[in-house]
Design a protein around this motif. Structure first.
Motif, PDB file in Angstrom:
ATOM      1  N   HIS A 232      42.801  39.280  41.792  1.00 52.18           N
ATOM      2  CA  HIS A 232      42.722  40.301  40.739  1.00 52.18           C
ATOM      3  C   HIS A 232      41.543  39.940  39.836  1.00 52.18           C
ATOM      4  CE1 HIS A 232      46.812  42.232  41.177  1.00 52.18           C
ATOM      5  NE2 HIS A 232      46.970  41.125  41.898  1.00 52.18           N
ATOM      6  N   GLY A 233      40.584  40.867  39.697  1.00 49.88           N
ATOM      7  CA  GLY A 233      39.436  40.560  38.865  1.00 49.88           C
ATOM      8  C   GLY A 233      38.592  41.771  38.554  1.00 49.88           C
ATOM      9  N   PHE A 234      37.476  41.516  37.862  1.00 49.31           N
ATOM     10  CA  PHE A 234      36.474  42.544  37.562  1.00 49.31           C
ATOM     11  C   PHE A 234      35.213  42.200  38.345  1.00 49.31           C
ATOM     12  CE2 PHE A 234      38.505  42.095  33.147  1.00 49.31           C
ATOM     13  CZ  PHE A 234      39.475  43.058  33.406  1.00 49.31           C
ATOM     14  N   TRP A 235      34.623  43.150  39.025  1.00 44.75           N
ATOM     15  CA  TRP A 235      33.464  42.861  39.871  1.00 44.75           C
ATOM     16  C   TRP A 235      32.288  42.313  39.063  1.00 44.75           C
ATOM     17  CZ3 TRP A 235      28.682  45.038  39.043  1.00 44.75           C
ATOM     18  CH2 TRP A 235      28.624  46.186  38.233  1.00 44.75           C
ATOM     19  N   TYR A 236      32.192  42.691  37.778  1.00 38.99           N
ATOM     20  CA  TYR A 236      31.060  42.311  36.943  1.00 38.99           C
ATOM     21  C   TYR A 236      31.304  41.013  36.177  1.00 38.99           C
ATOM     22  CZ  TYR A 236      34.257  44.468  33.639  1.00 38.99           C
ATOM     23  OH  TYR A 236      35.385  44.781  32.934  1.00 38.99           O
ATOM     24  N   SER A 237      32.481  40.449  36.288  1.00 39.67           N
ATOM     25  CA  SER A 237      32.876  39.293  35.491  1.00 39.67           C
ATOM     26  C   SER A 237      32.327  37.991  36.064  1.00 39.67           C
ATOM     27  CB  SER A 237      34.404  39.202  35.415  1.00 39.67           C
ATOM     28  OG  SER A 237      34.814  37.926  34.971  1.00 39.67           O
ATOM     29  N   ALA A 238      31.697  37.186  35.201  1.00 38.83           N
ATOM     30  CA  ALA A 238      31.213  35.871  35.621  1.00 38.83           C
ATOM     31  C   ALA A 238      32.367  34.980  36.061  1.00 38.83           C
ATOM     32  CB  ALA A 238      30.443  35.210  34.471  1.00 38.83           C
ATOM     33  N   PHE A 239      33.535  35.146  35.460  1.00 40.37           N
ATOM     34  CA  PHE A 239      34.679  34.308  35.792  1.00 40.37           C
ATOM     35  C   PHE A 239      35.267  34.692  37.153  1.00 40.37           C
ATOM     36  CE2 PHE A 239      34.531  34.507  31.099  1.00 40.37           C
ATOM     37  CZ  PHE A 239      34.226  33.182  30.869  1.00 40.37           C
ATOM     38  N   THR A 240      35.368  35.985  37.404  1.00 45.23           N
ATOM     39  CA  THR A 240      35.824  36.436  38.717  1.00 45.23           C
ATOM     40  C   THR A 240      34.839  35.998  39.788  1.00 45.23           C
ATOM     41  OG1 THR A 240      36.954  38.357  37.780  1.00 45.23           O
ATOM     42  CG2 THR A 240      36.406  38.457  40.119  1.00 45.23           C
ATOM     43  N   LEU A 241      33.553  36.038  39.461  1.00 41.99           N
ATOM     44  CA  LEU A 241      32.515  35.669  40.419  1.00 41.99           C
ATOM     45  C   LEU A 241      32.676  34.229  40.887  1.00 41.99           C
ATOM     46  CD1 LEU A 241      30.115  37.035  41.757  1.00 41.99           C
ATOM     47  CD2 LEU A 241      28.681  36.258  39.871  1.00 41.99           C
ATOM     48  N   ARG A 242      33.099  33.335  40.005  1.00 45.60           N
ATOM     49  CA  ARG A 242      33.339  31.944  40.402  1.00 45.60           C
ATOM     50  C   ARG A 242      34.335  31.863  41.555  1.00 45.60           C
ATOM     51  NH1 ARG A 242      34.379  29.083  34.474  1.00 45.60           N
ATOM     52  NH2 ARG A 242      32.182  28.700  33.930  1.00 45.60           N
ATOM     53  N   VAL A 243      35.394  32.652  41.447  1.00 42.99           N
ATOM     54  CA  VAL A 243      36.432  32.621  42.472  1.00 42.99           C
ATOM     55  C   VAL A 243      35.945  33.302  43.750  1.00 42.99           C
ATOM     56  CG1 VAL A 243      38.823  33.197  43.000  1.00 42.99           C
ATOM     57  CG2 VAL A 243      38.171  32.635  40.647  1.00 42.99           C
ATOM     58  N   THR A 244      35.247  34.412  43.600  1.00 43.31           N
ATOM     59  CA  THR A 244      34.693  35.118  44.758  1.00 43.31           C
ATOM     60  C   THR A 244      33.775  34.205  45.548  1.00 43.31           C
ATOM     61  OG1 THR A 244      34.787  37.229  43.577  1.00 43.31           O
ATOM     62  CG2 THR A 244      33.333  37.112  45.483  1.00 43.31           C
ATOM     63  N   TRP A 245      32.873  33.525  44.863  1.00 46.30           N
ATOM     64  CA  TRP A 245      31.964  32.587  45.538  1.00 46.30           C
ATOM     65  C   TRP A 245      32.736  31.512  46.277  1.00 46.30           C
ATOM     66  CZ3 TRP A 245      28.449  31.863  40.654  1.00 46.30           C
ATOM     67  CH2 TRP A 245      27.497  32.886  40.612  1.00 46.30           C
TER      68      TRP A 245
ATOM     69  N   VAL B 195      42.948  36.300  38.460  1.00 49.48           N
ATOM     70  CA  VAL B 195      44.204  35.713  38.917  1.00 49.48           C
ATOM     71  C   VAL B 195      44.166  35.691  40.435  1.00 49.48           C
ATOM     72  CG1 VAL B 195      46.702  35.955  39.072  1.00 49.48           C
ATOM     73  CG2 VAL B 195      45.539  36.474  36.920  1.00 49.48           C
ATOM     74  N   LEU B 196      44.396  34.521  41.007  1.00 50.92           N
ATOM     75  CA  LEU B 196      44.537  34.387  42.454  1.00 50.92           C
ATOM     76  C   LEU B 196      46.019  34.354  42.782  1.00 50.92           C
ATOM     77  CD1 LEU B 196      42.701  33.713  45.074  1.00 50.92           C
ATOM     78  CD2 LEU B 196      43.739  31.444  44.845  1.00 50.92           C
ATOM     79  N   VAL B 197      46.424  35.158  43.750  1.00 49.71           N
ATOM     80  CA  VAL B 197      47.820  35.172  44.183  1.00 49.71           C
ATOM     81  C   VAL B 197      47.856  34.690  45.631  1.00 49.71           C
ATOM     82  CG1 VAL B 197      49.920  36.514  44.426  1.00 49.71           C
ATOM     83  CG2 VAL B 197      48.255  37.131  42.659  1.00 49.71           C
ATOM     84  N   HIS B 198      48.456  33.525  45.833  1.00 49.99           N
ATOM     85  CA  HIS B 198      48.526  32.907  47.164  1.00 49.99           C
ATOM     86  C   HIS B 198      49.983  32.853  47.607  1.00 49.99           C
ATOM     87  CE1 HIS B 198      47.940  29.121  49.863  1.00 49.99           C
ATOM     88  NE2 HIS B 198      47.882  30.238  50.558  1.00 49.99           N
ATOM     89  N   ASP B 199      50.307  33.652  48.616  1.00 47.69           N
ATOM     90  CA  ASP B 199      51.691  33.762  49.098  1.00 47.69           C
ATOM     91  C   ASP B 199      52.662  34.078  47.967  1.00 47.69           C
ATOM     92  OD1 ASP B 199      51.129  33.445  51.750  1.00 47.69           O
ATOM     93  OD2 ASP B 199      51.574  31.306  51.826  1.00 47.69           O
ATOM     94  N   GLY B 200      52.241  35.002  47.101  1.00 47.27           N
ATOM     95  CA  GLY B 200      53.096  35.456  46.015  1.00 47.27           C
ATOM     96  C   GLY B 200      53.078  34.593  44.771  1.00 47.27           C
ATOM     97  N   LYS B 201      52.355  33.466  44.822  1.00 42.55           N
ATOM     98  CA  LYS B 201      52.315  32.550  43.682  1.00 42.55           C
ATOM     99  C   LYS B 201      50.985  32.719  42.941  1.00 42.55           C
ATOM    100  CE  LYS B 201      53.062  29.194  46.520  1.00 42.55           C
ATOM    101  NZ  LYS B 201      53.283  27.851  47.131  1.00 42.55           N
TER     102      LYS B 201
END
Length: 223
Positions: A7-20, A55-61
């Motif tokens: 769950h994130g925003f495409w333009y967000s620097a914080f979301t980008l960290r997780v995407t990378w 927010v990363l959701v891994h197997d519901g967590k």
């Protein structure tokens, strides 16, 4: 097969960290684009404390906060490690990640600045911190903070520099100047040309246009 959602925003620097990080690890995931002004019930349920992305959701967590998520991914999928194996080097990496996170508080005054004086003061503060990274964080022999390969510090600072370059375009200012910060400028050039990073790096002009409208909406709602 495990289920991974972001769950994130495409333009967000914080979301980008997780995407990378997910893409560097080759982890398949479902991207769920959130609306900053109308967050989904799922997001609010997964992060009831801060009510923000990513927010990363891994197997519901659910796991919250960008660099905590990055470390979680690094532990769950240990290939292409982002944290050094040596305890001392790992501690040093976490120190610089913390320094990168501390810099995020400096971006707010620049984002909401409304005149040249406010912008100059905000940029001066940012320059002070960038100078520390230039002088203390990077060695002459390094392509990346991790040496020859990307590590967790590159992820943290890469998102900061991406935001600053977006601000340059949006506000018509210069921040990450090659003359002032030659090592940082060279490092980011190396970083952004790594294939996985380049493939998941939102266009600066597109992002600048979007966050300009976002800025106007936020400042309008606060007036």
């Amino acid at each position: 097969m495990t289920e991974v959602k972001l769950h994130g925003f495409w333009y967000s620097a914080f979301t980008l960290r997780v995407t990378w990080t997910l893409n560097l690890k080759g982890v398949l995931y479902k991207n769920i684009e959130e609306d900053r002004f109308n967050k989904s019930p799922q997001l609010l349920q997964y992060n009831p404390v801060y009510k923000r992305t990513p927010v990363l959701v891994h197997d519901g967590k659910p796991i919250c906060e960008s660099m905590i998520i990055v470390e979680y991914i690094d532990e769950m999928w240990p290939h292409n490690p982002l944290l050094p194996s040596d305890p001392f080097e790992r501690a040093i990496a976490r120190f610089w990640v913390r320094y990168a996170d501390d810099m995020t508080s400096l971006n707010g005054p620049l984002f909401i600045s409304t005149n040249d004086e406010e912008r100059e003061k905000a940029i001066e503060k940012i320059w002070e911190h960038l100078r520390v990274v230039e002088d203390q964080g990077l060695g002459d022999q390094k392509n990346f903070f991790g040496g020859d390969t990307i590590n967790i510090v590159d992820i943290a600072f890469g998102s900061i520099c991406k935001f600053l370059l977006d601000m340059e375009i949006m506000l018509g200012v210069k921040i990450l100047e090659a003359e002032k910060f030659p090592q940082l400028h060279s490092w980011f050039d190396n970083f952004k040309h790594v294939q996985v990073i380049a493939e998941n790096l939102p266009n600066h002009e597109k992002t600048a246009v979007f966050i300009k409208s976002l800025r106007e909406k936020i400042m309008g709602s606060n007036s």
